[in-house]
Design a protein around this motif. Structure first.
Motif, PDB file in Angstrom:
ATOM      1  N   PRO A   1      39.217 -65.379  26.948  1.00 25.11           N
ATOM      2  CA  PRO A   1      39.813 -65.731  25.653  1.00 25.11           C
ATOM      3  C   PRO A   1      41.194 -65.093  25.499  1.00 25.11           C
ATOM      4  CG  PRO A   1      38.134 -64.057  25.361  1.00 25.11           C
ATOM      5  CD  PRO A   1      38.056 -64.479  26.802  1.00 25.11           C
ATOM      6  N   PRO A   2      42.042 -65.678  24.648  1.00 20.60           N
ATOM      7  CA  PRO A   2      43.408 -65.134  24.474  1.00 20.60           C
ATOM      8  C   PRO A   2      43.430 -63.662  24.074  1.00 20.60           C
ATOM      9  CG  PRO A   2      43.239 -67.314  23.493  1.00 20.60           C
ATOM     10  CD  PRO A   2      41.851 -66.929  23.906  1.00 20.60           C
ATOM     11  N   ALA A   3      42.434 -63.235  23.339  1.00 19.26           N
ATOM     12  CA  ALA A   3      42.435 -61.840  22.912  1.00 19.26           C
ATOM     13  C   ALA A   3      42.325 -60.876  24.087  1.00 19.26           C
ATOM     14  CB  ALA A   3      41.285 -61.599  21.926  1.00 19.26           C
ATOM     15  N   LEU A   4      41.829 -61.333  25.230  1.00 22.04           N
ATOM     16  CA  LEU A   4      41.649 -60.477  26.396  1.00 22.04           C
ATOM     17  C   LEU A   4      42.700 -60.702  27.472  1.00 22.04           C
ATOM     18  CD1 LEU A   4      37.747 -60.612  26.817  1.00 22.04           C
ATOM     19  CD2 LEU A   4      39.144 -58.896  25.622  1.00 22.04           C
ATOM     20  N   TRP A   5      43.722 -61.524  27.200  1.00 24.60           N
ATOM     21  CA  TRP A   5      44.776 -61.737  28.189  1.00 24.60           C
ATOM     22  C   TRP A   5      45.499 -60.424  28.448  1.00 24.60           C
ATOM     23  CZ3 TRP A   5      47.190 -66.862  25.953  1.00 24.60           C
ATOM     24  CH2 TRP A   5      46.303 -67.917  26.212  1.00 24.60           C
ATOM     25  N   PRO A   6      45.675 -60.026  29.682  1.00 24.98           N
ATOM     26  CA  PRO A   6      46.314 -58.734  29.974  1.00 24.98           C
ATOM     27  C   PRO A   6      47.777 -58.662  29.552  1.00 24.98           C
ATOM     28  CG  PRO A   6      45.105 -59.584  31.884  1.00 24.98           C
ATOM     29  CD  PRO A   6      45.187 -60.693  30.898  1.00 24.98           C
ATOM     30  N   LEU A   7      48.493 -59.792  29.557  1.00 29.00           N
ATOM     31  CA  LEU A   7      49.905 -59.820  29.217  1.00 29.00           C
ATOM     32  C   LEU A   7      50.162 -60.863  28.139  1.00 29.00           C
ATOM     33  CD1 LEU A   7      51.460 -59.704  32.816  1.00 29.00           C
ATOM     34  CD2 LEU A   7      51.231 -57.799  31.214  1.00 29.00           C
ATOM     35  N   ARG A   8      51.194 -60.638  27.378  1.00 28.13           N
ATOM     36  CA  ARG A   8      51.598 -61.607  26.363  1.00 28.13           C
ATOM     37  C   ARG A   8      52.419 -62.704  27.014  1.00 28.13           C
ATOM     38  NH1 ARG A   8      55.641 -60.249  21.286  1.00 28.13           N
ATOM     39  NH2 ARG A   8      55.733 -62.374  20.434  1.00 28.13           N
ATOM     40  N   LEU A   9      52.123 -63.947  26.656  1.00 26.79           N
ATOM     41  CA  LEU A   9      52.832 -65.077  27.258  1.00 26.79           C
ATOM     42  C   LEU A   9      54.261 -65.149  26.717  1.00 26.79           C
ATOM     43  CD1 LEU A   9      50.172 -67.951  27.179  1.00 26.79           C
ATOM     44  CD2 LEU A   9      50.660 -66.320  28.994  1.00 26.79           C
ATOM     45  N   PRO A  10      55.251 -65.379  27.593  1.00 21.59           N
ATOM     46  CA  PRO A  10      56.629 -65.548  27.120  1.00 21.59           C
ATOM     47  C   PRO A  10      56.809 -66.944  26.529  1.00 21.59           C
ATOM     48  CG  PRO A  10      56.538 -65.856  29.483  1.00 21.59           C
ATOM     49  CD  PRO A  10      55.144 -65.454  29.053  1.00 21.59           C
ATOM     50  N   PRO A  11      57.881 -67.161  25.762  1.00 24.14           N
ATOM     51  CA  PRO A  11      58.113 -68.505  25.207  1.00 24.14           C
ATOM     52  C   PRO A  11      58.331 -69.565  26.282  1.00 24.14           C
ATOM     53  CG  PRO A  11      59.492 -66.857  24.114  1.00 24.14           C
ATOM     54  CD  PRO A  11      58.884 -66.199  25.306  1.00 24.14           C
ATOM     55  N   ALA A  12      58.924 -69.170  27.419  1.00 26.06           N
ATOM     56  CA  ALA A  12      59.231 -70.130  28.475  1.00 26.06           C
ATOM     57  C   ALA A  12      59.255 -69.396  29.809  1.00 26.06           C
ATOM     58  CB  ALA A  12      60.564 -70.826  28.208  1.00 26.06           C
ATOM     59  N   ALA A  13      59.287 -70.163  30.881  1.00 28.83           N
ATOM     60  CA  ALA A  13      59.356 -69.602  32.231  1.00 28.83           C
ATOM     61  C   ALA A  13      60.351 -70.411  33.032  1.00 28.83           C
ATOM     62  CB  ALA A  13      57.976 -69.614  32.896  1.00 28.83           C
ATOM     63  N   TYR A  14      60.809 -69.836  34.136  1.00 24.50           N
ATOM     64  CA  TYR A  14      61.765 -70.542  34.977  1.00 24.50           C
ATOM     65  C   TYR A  14      61.602 -70.090  36.421  1.00 24.50           C
ATOM     66  CZ  TYR A  14      64.396 -66.241  33.953  1.00 24.50           C
ATOM     67  OH  TYR A  14      64.771 -64.939  33.771  1.00 24.50           O
ATOM     68  N   GLU A  15      62.155 -70.906  37.329  1.00 28.52           N
ATOM     69  CA  GLU A  15      62.049 -70.648  38.758  1.00 28.52           C
ATOM     70  C   GLU A  15      63.399 -70.158  39.275  1.00 28.52           C
ATOM     71  OE1 GLU A  15      61.088 -69.738  42.035  1.00 28.52           O
ATOM     72  OE2 GLU A  15      59.417 -70.932  41.243  1.00 28.52           O
ATOM     73  N   ARG A  16      63.436 -68.950  39.823  1.00 30.12           N
ATOM     74  CA  ARG A  16      64.680 -68.385  40.333  1.00 30.12           C
ATOM     75  C   ARG A  16      64.942 -68.759  41.782  1.00 30.12           C
ATOM     76  NH1 ARG A  16      66.906 -64.188  37.361  1.00 30.12           N
ATOM     77  NH2 ARG A  16      67.909 -63.446  39.261  1.00 30.12           N
TER      78      ARG A  16
END
Length: 306
Positions: A144-159
């Motif tokens: 469940p979201p309450a147990l996610w180890p990290l907070r999700l960022p608004p967006a992601a990208y490929e470097r």
């Protein structure tokens, strides 16, 4: 660059669009153009509202373009004053692309600090863990979201530039590919063939099928039972898979089935990848369990009977 009554061009967005077309970071563009990175950042953010013409020209030339000032064309007269420049065009390639460059698709996205993401990268919104490469727990489907180890960022990208280039190449192929029915190549009318290809004729994929009469298959008179179709195979070239080419070929076959009144197609698959692909296209497993049989002839001469 414009008359007083017309809105000013958004130079920041234009430079960001040019930089995306050239796939350059601000640091790389600064190195190519000789314009300091801080100046480029101010132009793109809108803080430098009146940069020097020479500065803009150096930025445009660094990405392989030319800066053009266009004069309005009209009849000249002795009483009329000379026409003044009213427009500016930025050419980003030999195709004379002006300021109507494709905008940076993620310009409306901001990070947690309210900053734009790099214009030259491919950015996508993160709505769930599988959208973020950093979510190493994404495969834990029941977490469940309450147990996610990290907070999700608004967006992601490929470097990684190689991954980015392959993704953009796949987008171009997906956009430009066309599926057509092949005729006039000597096949009988009951043999179907569709090909997916690029405008230059590069073959991306092929689908082949053939019609069959159920009377011949089942050995009985089924009245006016419609014809059936047998899908012989769907092939997609290596390097162009997983971008929807196979689905488009199957969809073209389905449309022709509707046009010709054929409502049933059979096929035999050999591996789980093909099963998942055809299931995604609407196929289902038929009742019964047919056996796959092979006949292998000996490589050498046949032994003589004793």
């Amino acid at each position: 660059m414009t008359t007083e009554d017309a809105p000013l061009a958004d130079l920041g967005r234009t430079v960001r669009a040019l930089r995306r077309e050239a796939d350059l970071s601000q640091r790389e563009l600064a190195r190519c153009s000789g314009v300091p990175q801080a100046t480029i950042a101010r132009i793109e953010s809108g803080r430098a509202t009146d940069p020097r013409f020479h500065t803009v020209e150096r930025l445009v030339r660094a990405v392989g373009g030319t800066l053009t000032v266009a004069l309005p064309v009209g009849p000249a007269s002795a009483a009329a004053p000379p026409a003044i420049p009213t427009t500016a065009a930025i050419t980003a390639s030999a195709a004379e692309v002006t300021c109507a460059l494709p905008p940076v698709p993620h310009d409306d996205l901001r990070d947690t600090a309210g900053r734009r993401y790099p214009a030259h990268l491919d950015v996508w919104p993160v709505r769930e863990p599988k959208d973020w490469p950093g979510a190493w727990w994404a495969d834990w489907y029941n977490l469940p979201p309450a147990l996610w180890p990290l907070r999700l960022p608004p967006a992601a990208y490929e470097r990684n530039r190689g991954h980015r280039d392959r993704r953009r190449a796949a987008e171009r192929v997906r956009r430009d590919a066309r599926v057509r029915w092949v005729e006039g190549d000597g096949r009988p009318a009951t043999a179907w063939r569709f090909v997916a290809e690029l405008p230059d004729g590069t073959l991306l994929g092929e689908l082949r099928a053939h019609e069959r009469d159920p009377h011949l298959v089942y050995g009985d008179d089924y009245g006016d039972r419609p014809r059936e179709l047998v899908l012989d195979g769907v092939l997609v070239a290596v390097g162009h898979r997983r971008i929807g080419t196979g689905e488009r070929l199957v969809a073209a076959m389905a449309r022709r089935m509707d046009d010709t009144g054929i409502g049933l197609v059979h096929t035999v698959v050999e591996d789980h990848i093909a099963i998942r692909f055809l299931a995604a296209c609407g196929f289902r497993v038929a009742p019964g369990r047919p056996l796959a049989m092979t006949l292998e002839r000996p490589a050498g001469p046949a032994p003589r009977p004793a």
